[in-house]
Scaffold this active site. Sequence first.
Site, PDB file in Angstrom:
ATOM      1  N   TYR A 171      15.429  14.051  40.909  1.00 27.43           N
ATOM      2  CA  TYR A 171      16.771  13.744  41.226  1.00 27.43           C
ATOM      3  C   TYR A 171      17.499  12.845  39.915  1.00 27.43           C
ATOM      4  O   TYR A 171      18.408  13.440  39.573  1.00 27.43           O
ATOM      5  CB  TYR A 171      17.002  12.564  42.301  1.00 27.43           C
ATOM      6  CG  TYR A 171      18.233  12.024  42.415  1.00 27.43           C
ATOM      7  CD1 TYR A 171      19.126  12.829  43.525  1.00 27.43           C
ATOM      8  CD2 TYR A 171      18.621  10.864  42.046  1.00 27.43           C
ATOM      9  CE1 TYR A 171      20.424  12.281  43.683  1.00 27.43           C
ATOM     10  CE2 TYR A 171      19.956  10.309  42.333  1.00 27.43           C
ATOM     11  CZ  TYR A 171      21.060  10.896  43.191  1.00 27.43           C
ATOM     12  OH  TYR A 171      22.075  10.557  43.280  1.00 27.43           O
TER      13      TYR A 171
HETATM   14  N1  LIG Z   1      25.809   7.091  47.843  1.00 29.65           N
HETATM   15  C1  LIG Z   1      25.388   6.428  46.903  1.00 29.65           C
HETATM   16  O1  LIG Z   1      24.930   5.244  46.816  1.00 29.65           O
HETATM   17  C2  LIG Z   1      25.484   7.283  45.544  1.00 29.65           C
HETATM   18  C3  LIG Z   1      25.155   6.640  44.599  1.00 29.65           C
HETATM   19  C4  LIG Z   1      25.259   7.474  43.143  1.00 29.65           C
HETATM   20  C5  LIG Z   1      25.385   8.939  43.306  1.00 29.65           C
HETATM   21  N2  LIG Z   1      25.646   9.346  44.408  1.00 29.65           N
HETATM   22  C6  LIG Z   1      26.120  10.756  44.628  1.00 29.65           C
HETATM   23  O2  LIG Z   1      26.962  11.011  45.518  1.00 29.65           O
HETATM   24  C7  LIG Z   1      27.141  12.357  45.900  1.00 29.65           C
HETATM   25  C8  LIG Z   1      27.364  12.445  47.398  1.00 29.65           C
HETATM   26  O3  LIG Z   1      26.246  12.117  48.138  1.00 29.65           O
HETATM   27  P1  LIG Z   1      26.572  11.078  49.382  1.00 29.65           P
HETATM   28  O4  LIG Z   1      26.037   9.438  48.835  1.00 29.65           O
HETATM   29  O5  LIG Z   1      27.945  11.202  49.975  1.00 29.65           O
HETATM   30  O6  LIG Z   1      25.504  11.457  50.315  1.00 29.65           O
HETATM   31  P2  LIG Z   1      25.298  12.482  51.756  1.00 29.65           P
HETATM   32  O7  LIG Z   1      26.548  11.953  52.492  1.00 29.65           O
HETATM   33  O8  LIG Z   1      24.038  12.376  52.073  1.00 29.65           O
HETATM   34  O9  LIG Z   1      25.888  13.655  51.236  1.00 29.65           O
HETATM   35  C9  LIG Z   1      25.254  14.708  50.675  1.00 29.65           C
HETATM   36  C10 LIG Z   1      25.770  16.005  50.754  1.00 29.65           C
HETATM   37  O10 LIG Z   1      24.854  17.067  50.217  1.00 29.65           O
HETATM   38  C11 LIG Z   1      24.656  18.139  51.046  1.00 29.65           C
HETATM   39  N3  LIG Z   1      23.586  19.030  50.815  1.00 29.65           N
HETATM   40  C12 LIG Z   1      22.153  18.406  50.436  1.00 29.65           C
HETATM   41  N4  LIG Z   1      21.497  19.380  50.429  1.00 29.65           N
HETATM   42  C13 LIG Z   1      22.190  20.525  50.372  1.00 29.65           C
HETATM   43  C14 LIG Z   1      22.079  21.923  49.925  1.00 29.65           C
HETATM   44  N5  LIG Z   1      20.633  22.531  49.893  1.00 29.65           N
HETATM   45  N6  LIG Z   1      22.916  22.949  50.279  1.00 29.65           N
HETATM   46  C15 LIG Z   1      24.176  22.556  50.528  1.00 29.65           C
HETATM   47  N7  LIG Z   1      24.717  21.032  50.416  1.00 29.65           N
HETATM   48  C16 LIG Z   1      23.539  20.304  50.615  1.00 29.65           C
HETATM   49  C17 LIG Z   1      24.519  17.705  52.352  1.00 29.65           C
HETATM   50  O11 LIG Z   1      24.982  18.334  53.571  1.00 29.65           O
HETATM   51  P3  LIG Z   1      24.064  18.281  54.668  1.00 29.65           P
HETATM   52  O12 LIG Z   1      24.266  17.014  55.337  1.00 29.65           O
HETATM   53  O13 LIG Z   1      24.504  19.475  55.577  1.00 29.65           O
HETATM   54  O14 LIG Z   1      22.736  18.175  54.315  1.00 29.65           O
HETATM   55  C18 LIG Z   1      25.557  16.229  52.279  1.00 29.65           C
HETATM   56  O15 LIG Z   1      26.809  16.899  52.929  1.00 29.65           O
HETATM   57  C19 LIG Z   1      25.538  13.125  45.648  1.00 29.65           C
HETATM   58  O16 LIG Z   1      25.960  13.651  44.626  1.00 29.65           O
HETATM   59  C20 LIG Z   1      25.019  11.867  45.203  1.00 29.65           C
HETATM   60  O17 LIG Z   1      24.096  11.965  44.437  1.00 29.65           O
HETATM   61  C21 LIG Z   1      25.903   8.671  45.759  1.00 29.65           C
END
Ligand SMILES: NC(=O)c1ccc[n+]([C@@H]2O[C@H](COP(=O)([O-])OP(=O)(O)OC[C@H]3O[C@@H](n4cnc5c(N)ncnc54)[C@H](OP(=O)(O)O)[C@@H]3O)[C@@H](O)[C@H]2O)c1
Length: 255
Positions: A171
Amino acid sequence: MVNTDIKDWIAAPDLLTDRIILITGAGSGIGRATATAFARHGATVILLGRTVRKLESVYDEIEDAGGPQAAIYPLDLCGATPQDYENLAVTIRKEFGRLDGLLHNAALLGALAPLTHFDTELWFQSIQVNLTAPFLLTRACLELLVQSGDASIVFTSDETGRQGRAYWGAYGIAKAGVECMMQILADETETNTRIRVNSIDPGPVRSALRTLAYPGENPGKLPLPDAVVPVYLYLMGPDSRGVTGQQFDARAFPG
Ligand SMILES: NC(=O)c1ccc[n+]([C@@H]2O[C@H](COP(=O)([O-])OP(=O)(O)OC[C@H]3O[C@@H](n4cnc5c(N)ncnc54)[C@H](OP(=O)(O)O)[C@@H]3O)[C@@H](O)[C@H]2O)c1
């Protein structure tokens, strides 16, 4: 990073009127929050994700709020082939003729483990979703973005991709690759196109991915995804015209 002239920036209600914006991972977390916000500000959003039920729920929320009709494009980025991305681009061309914004947001955490013990299959899956998918999607959509007079590509990054840290494995390495891809693409598009390319580290946000990464943390103490939306709006809208090749930190942005 944020410069002084945007420290008081707020999004105009019609900021994204008539823009067509594709969001990956649009069914939950930051993807859902940005998709609904883009629609509230006038954009037609294309909701790409793995779980149709979640995408339909976002679609309904936008419709109930009176936003422009969204589109749903189910795609599993883990198994998608280069041809799948080309097919997506053909569909967008047929339906909309161009693309004004592309938000790479979907991510797979995979596992937190030392590199010496990192599971090979999980490595491939994580690199596929977090690094190869943004490459293939960007490549397939580039001509559509050129058709826009003012296009924006945004990569969602992570602090672990800006400074390597133990156990963040595939990751973290993929996110570092995403930062480099952003810079290469910004350099390649700066002179001959009207495409800007930037990345955002959202910082800690309450989501399923965050809970997987930090199971012992109290999610109630984390900001909701809506808190990081302003920087995404800024980069998708016309006020960021000319801003390219930059790394943004959502925590340092007004909102
Ligand atoms: N939350 C944090 O603290 C944080 C911090 C730094 C960076 N980020 C970044 O922010 C972004 C959004 O993450 P989030 O925190 O909002 O997490 P999240 O709610 O878990 O969202 C991740 C999304 O990615 C989708 N996804 C995962 N695998 C997939 C696949 N094979 N094909 C298509 N879609 C897929 C998921 O779909 P499904 O639900 O259908 O699996 C989900 O909608 C990511 O790039 C993450 O690295 C988040």
